[in-house]
Design a protein around this motif. Structure first.
Motif, mmCIF file in Angstrom:
data_model
loop_
_atom_site.group_PDB
_atom_site.id
_atom_site.type_symbol
_atom_site.label_atom_id
_atom_site.label_comp_id
_atom_site.label_asym_id
_atom_site.label_seq_id
_atom_site.Cartn_x
_atom_site.Cartn_y
_atom_site.Cartn_z
ATOM 1 N N SER A 218 -1.258 4.969 -6.024
ATOM 2 C CA SER A 218 -2.606 5.550 -5.956
ATOM 3 C C SER A 218 -2.846 6.230 -4.619
ATOM 4 N N GLN A 219 -2.505 5.547 -3.532
ATOM 5 C CA GLN A 219 -2.791 6.056 -2.194
ATOM 6 C C GLN A 219 -2.001 7.317 -1.861
ATOM 7 N N PHE A 220 -0.779 7.402 -2.356
ATOM 8 C CA PHE A 220 0.064 8.560 -2.039
ATOM 9 C C PHE A 220 -0.029 9.647 -3.097
ATOM 10 N N ALA B 24 -5.188 -5.623 -2.606
ATOM 11 C CA ALA B 24 -5.320 -4.162 -2.723
ATOM 12 C C ALA B 24 -5.940 -3.582 -1.462
ATOM 13 N N ASN B 25 -6.982 -4.224 -0.952
ATOM 14 C CA ASN B 25 -7.617 -3.755 0.284
ATOM 15 C C ASN B 25 -6.636 -3.793 1.454
ATOM 16 N N GLY C 67 -5.192 4.183 4.069
ATOM 17 C CA GLY C 67 -6.267 4.691 3.230
ATOM 18 C C GLY C 67 -7.613 4.640 3.905
ATOM 19 N N ILE D 35 -4.298 -0.870 1.010
ATOM 20 C CA ILE D 35 -4.999 0.395 1.272
ATOM 21 C C ILE D 35 -5.032 0.659 2.774
ATOM 22 N N THR E 211 -0.987 0.207 -5.689
ATOM 23 C CA THR E 211 -1.781 0.763 -4.593
ATOM 24 C C THR E 211 -1.049 1.915 -3.918
ATOM 25 N N ALA E 212 0.263 1.762 -3.750
ATOM 26 C CA ALA E 212 1.050 2.839 -3.139
ATOM 27 C C ALA E 212 1.027 4.095 -4.006
ATOM 28 N N PHE F 189 -1.424 1.349 4.026
ATOM 29 C CA PHE F 189 -0.923 2.677 3.670
ATOM 30 C C PHE F 189 -1.785 3.806 4.246
#
Length: 227
Positions: free
Chosen positions: A118-120, A218-219, A227, A222, A115-116, A225
């Motif tokens: 993806s988010q960054f 994951a949520n 999101g 998100i 997730t990190a 981070f």
């Protein structure tokens, strides 16, 4: 190649991701059992060289083959002698729970890292398409497999960890009765695994639960981070 694709439950091109995930998941799972058993005073696993993250000592070729072909498998079980524990029941619960919880932790960490990335925007920085796909595929298998193993090993049937937990939790008179029917419990477990209709309504839904756990974590990440 076509022959192997027909036999394996996983497409041949996806096999490396599954095997790497399995090696990590099984190794950490068995290490967790061995580590806590040794920590609580039982040297059995340590004397057999099992308190290690070396996958070779935990690997069971037949167990992996069965997993790939039949959808269920195993690593080499860690020997545990509860008589060496100061408090056999309490320490036995921790030792038994350590394996499944290690898979939960791996799934949690895998979800956090994926997730990190993806988010960054780090995944989008991978310009090589093959590497980009490989990273996605690895995390996909690694995360869901570990959440599945966490759930699967909590099933209260021998020889799974969930049964050992049940033994240590229930009163002595119930434990004695469990021992008396343990051979039948093992048979029931094997029938569930082998007979597709039974497996489809008992074991297979655990994959959906594993995915649900992933989505929840994951949520959470998100949101964490930003999101």
């Amino acid at each position: 190649m076509d022959f192997l694709n027909q036999i394996l439950r996983v497409p041949l091109d996806q096999l490396p991701y599954l095997l790497i995930s399995l090696i990590i998941a099984f190794t950490v799972h068995e290490f967790a059992h061995a580590y806590f058993a040794n920590k609580f005073g039982d040297p059995t696993a340590r004397l057999q060289g099992r308190v290690t993250l070396n996958p070779v000592v935990h690997f069971d070729l037949l167990g992996v083959i069965f997993l790939l072909i039949a959808g269920f498998g195993w690593a080499r079980p860690v020997p545990v002698n509860r008589d060496n524990f100061d408090r056999p029941r309490q320490m036995g619960i921790i030792v038994s729970a350590a394996g499944p919880l290690s898979n939960l932790l791996l799934g949690f960490l895998g979800t956090m890292i994926y997730t990190a990335l993806s988010q960054f925007g780090m995944l989008n920085m991978i310009s090589n398409e093959i590497l980009f796909i490989a990273v996605h595929n690895f995390f996909g298998y690694f995360i869901i497999l570990n959440f599945f193993l966490f759930l699967f090993n909590l099933v209260p049937l021998p020889p799974l960890d969930g049964y050992r937990l049940l033994e240590d939790i229930v009163p002595d008179h119930v434990r004695i009765k469990l021992k008396q029917v343990e051979h039948w419990s093992i048979l029931i477990f094997l029938v569930i695994l082998i007979v597709p209709p039974l497996r489809n309504i008992t074991i297979e839904p655990l994959w959906d639960v594993a995915k649900l756990i992933y989505f929840q974590f994951a949520n959470f990440f998100i949101i964490l981070f930003g999101g």
